[in-house]
Design an enzyme around this catalytic site. Sequence first.
Site, PDB file in Angstrom:
ATOM      1  N   CYS A  88       0.770  -1.300  -0.167  1.00 14.01           N
ATOM      2  CA  CYS A  88       0.055  -0.001  -0.128  1.00 14.01           C
ATOM      3  C   CYS A  88       0.772   1.449   0.016  1.00 14.01           C
ATOM      4  O   CYS A  88       1.873   1.274   0.654  1.00 14.01           O
ATOM      5  CB  CYS A  88      -0.973   0.016   1.427  1.00 14.01           C
ATOM      6  SG  CYS A  88      -1.992   1.366   1.482  1.00 14.01           S
ATOM      7  N   CYS A  91       1.151   4.631   3.454  1.00 15.21           N
ATOM      8  CA  CYS A  91       1.818   4.990   4.564  1.00 15.21           C
ATOM      9  C   CYS A  91       3.496   4.680   3.928  1.00 15.21           C
ATOM     10  O   CYS A  91       3.645   3.644   3.327  1.00 15.21           O
ATOM     11  CB  CYS A  91       1.799   4.141   5.673  1.00 15.21           C
ATOM     12  SG  CYS A  91       0.253   4.507   6.368  1.00 15.21           S
ATOM     13  N   GLN A 274      -8.596  19.779   7.409  1.00 13.21           N
ATOM     14  CA  GLN A 274      -7.184  19.076   7.620  1.00 13.21           C
ATOM     15  C   GLN A 274      -7.902  17.554   8.183  1.00 13.21           C
ATOM     16  O   GLN A 274      -8.729  17.368   8.803  1.00 13.21           O
ATOM     17  CB  GLN A 274      -6.596  19.583   9.065  1.00 13.21           C
ATOM     18  CG  GLN A 274      -5.852  20.789   8.452  1.00 13.21           C
ATOM     19  CD  GLN A 274      -4.649  20.889   7.679  1.00 13.21           C
ATOM     20  OE1 GLN A 274      -4.233  19.907   7.363  1.00 13.21           O
ATOM     21  NE2 GLN A 274      -3.981  21.967   7.550  1.00 13.21           N
ATOM     22  N   ASN A 308     -10.783  27.853   8.753  1.00 12.52           N
ATOM     23  CA  ASN A 308     -10.158  27.259  10.079  1.00 12.52           C
ATOM     24  C   ASN A 308      -9.349  28.189  10.982  1.00 12.52           C
ATOM     25  O   ASN A 308      -9.502  27.805  12.142  1.00 12.52           O
ATOM     26  CB  ASN A 308      -9.220  26.240   9.485  1.00 12.52           C
ATOM     27  CG  ASN A 308      -8.926  25.109  10.593  1.00 12.52           C
ATOM     28  OD1 ASN A 308      -9.665  24.435  11.281  1.00 12.52           O
ATOM     29  ND2 ASN A 308      -7.702  25.026  10.664  1.00 12.52           N
ATOM     30  N   ASP A 351      -7.003  35.359  -6.467  1.00 10.46           N
ATOM     31  CA  ASP A 351      -5.918  34.307  -6.832  1.00 10.46           C
ATOM     32  C   ASP A 351      -4.771  35.020  -6.237  1.00 10.46           C
ATOM     33  O   ASP A 351      -4.149  35.869  -6.762  1.00 10.46           O
ATOM     34  CB  ASP A 351      -5.817  34.100  -8.285  1.00 10.46           C
ATOM     35  CG  ASP A 351      -4.866  32.958  -8.472  1.00 10.46           C
ATOM     36  OD1 ASP A 351      -3.841  32.851  -7.723  1.00 10.46           O
ATOM     37  OD2 ASP A 351      -4.848  32.392  -9.795  1.00 10.46           O
ATOM     38  N   ASP A 372      -1.557  29.850   5.013  1.00  8.29           N
ATOM     39  CA  ASP A 372      -1.910  28.294   4.832  1.00  8.29           C
ATOM     40  C   ASP A 372      -2.089  28.188   3.682  1.00  8.29           C
ATOM     41  O   ASP A 372      -2.984  27.581   3.424  1.00  8.29           O
ATOM     42  CB  ASP A 372      -2.940  28.050   5.805  1.00  8.29           C
ATOM     43  CG  ASP A 372      -2.759  26.582   5.872  1.00  8.29           C
ATOM     44  OD1 ASP A 372      -2.063  25.723   5.795  1.00  8.29           O
ATOM     45  OD2 ASP A 372      -4.045  25.867   6.451  1.00  8.29           O
ATOM     46  N   CYS A 398       2.744  22.730   4.265  1.00 11.98           N
ATOM     47  CA  CYS A 398       2.567  21.322   4.153  1.00 11.98           C
ATOM     48  C   CYS A 398       3.541  20.757   3.086  1.00 11.98           C
ATOM     49  O   CYS A 398       3.460  19.592   2.814  1.00 11.98           O
ATOM     50  CB  CYS A 398       1.105  20.962   3.605  1.00 11.98           C
ATOM     51  SG  CYS A 398       0.618  21.620   2.398  1.00 11.98           S
TER      52      CYS A 398
END
Length: 440
Positions: A88, A91, A274, A308, A351, A372, A398
């Site tokens: 898989c 992970c 998230q 958020n 934008d 973010d 991220c």
Amino acid sequence: MLNVYKARPKASLLGKTFTFHIDDSDYEVHGISKHEQKIAFVSAALPGEKVQAKVLEDKAGFLKASTVKVLQASTLRITPPCQFAAQCGGCQLQHISAASQRELKQQGVDKLICHQTGLKSLPWQPMLTASDSGYRRRARIGIWYDKKLRRFSIGFRQNADKQIVAIDNCMVLSPLLVPVFKVLNKVLSQLKDPTAVTHAEVLEADGKAFVVLRHIKALTDIEQQLFVAAWPEAIWLGEAEPGIFSYWQQPVIPQYQLTEQQLSLQFAPDDFIQVNAVLNQQMVTQAVNWLNISANDTVLDLYSGIGNFTLALAQRAKTVHAIEGVAKMVQQLATNAKLNGLSNVEAYQADLHLAWPKAQWNKPVYTKVLLDPARAGAQGATEQIAKLKPAQILYVSCNAATFARDARVLLQSGYKLDKIGGVDMFAHTSHLELMALFSR
């Protein structure tokens, strides 16, 4: 007569297997080695190991390879806790403990940022962590029907491949959502056209399980009710066209809570949220604390999504201007502000990667900025943020590589890095989220 001889191109190494001695690891915990003067990035390999790996990419300056056999193992290597880990692709780091994953990820990110920015050291804060199992409140599940074998594969994509790995469980998925695998296996085989459904997206919101089936052909009412009957506790939706959802039961608006701030946020099934609820709460609280928001602050929240961070900032600030690129999310943010009784929030669509327009929100009136962005980072926006000259900038990232690029711009614009901290949002994967506080 002039004869021109062209050098014979080197044969590609693609698909070949070689032995690699792993010297180091990068920010995604890929092993680093060398082969014929090329740097090689080897997945599932650890510093100090000797492995056999298959070449997946052969570029001018580097190779990418995937470990197929460990010849000499690191003391950090463990037996993966998930039975599907070897196939898989969900992970990537189950061959080391969660604690070692976090340590290696932060070490790799530290080296990357220092190299890109010229900083000698980084002011690391304690990493935000949570449980390394059952943490995903959202996941996209692949569905593949083999017409020859008349058999479904339901699960996630194989590592470095498009093939779907058939699974019946997932250790990182919320226990509330795990029944989806058995339900899909049971019902899909009963459809008139087995190829009609291509994906399923599951999400947990306020203790409820939602399932969005993405289908390329219409499902009859009877077929829809097969899914409902197989898992009546879930809320089933169909999506025949992007963003067009049909509820097969009672319409329920998904929402999640920020309990520490006593906030409730509604969202559409295709809105970004998230995936780790526990760590999202920690991030929001840390953002408010790091920025030390007061009643005199005017805050600019960029890439704001459905609010958020916006709403928590607005609870303490004088005003918050929130900018988001997706129109319907701007509208949802405004709705969420109203539902939570916050009248000091103004939401705008723009934008942020293009030249910023002359607008009410684009003025140097902000004491603090939070951004973010998605994995592409905030290229172009960072220069324009610096022109506003806020006292503090909190960057939530991220993607360490694009963060390092953008951080260099802020540092060159007269800001210094006060704090940086990791967020292990996706345990057992190579991803590490970052929160970084800059000040003038």
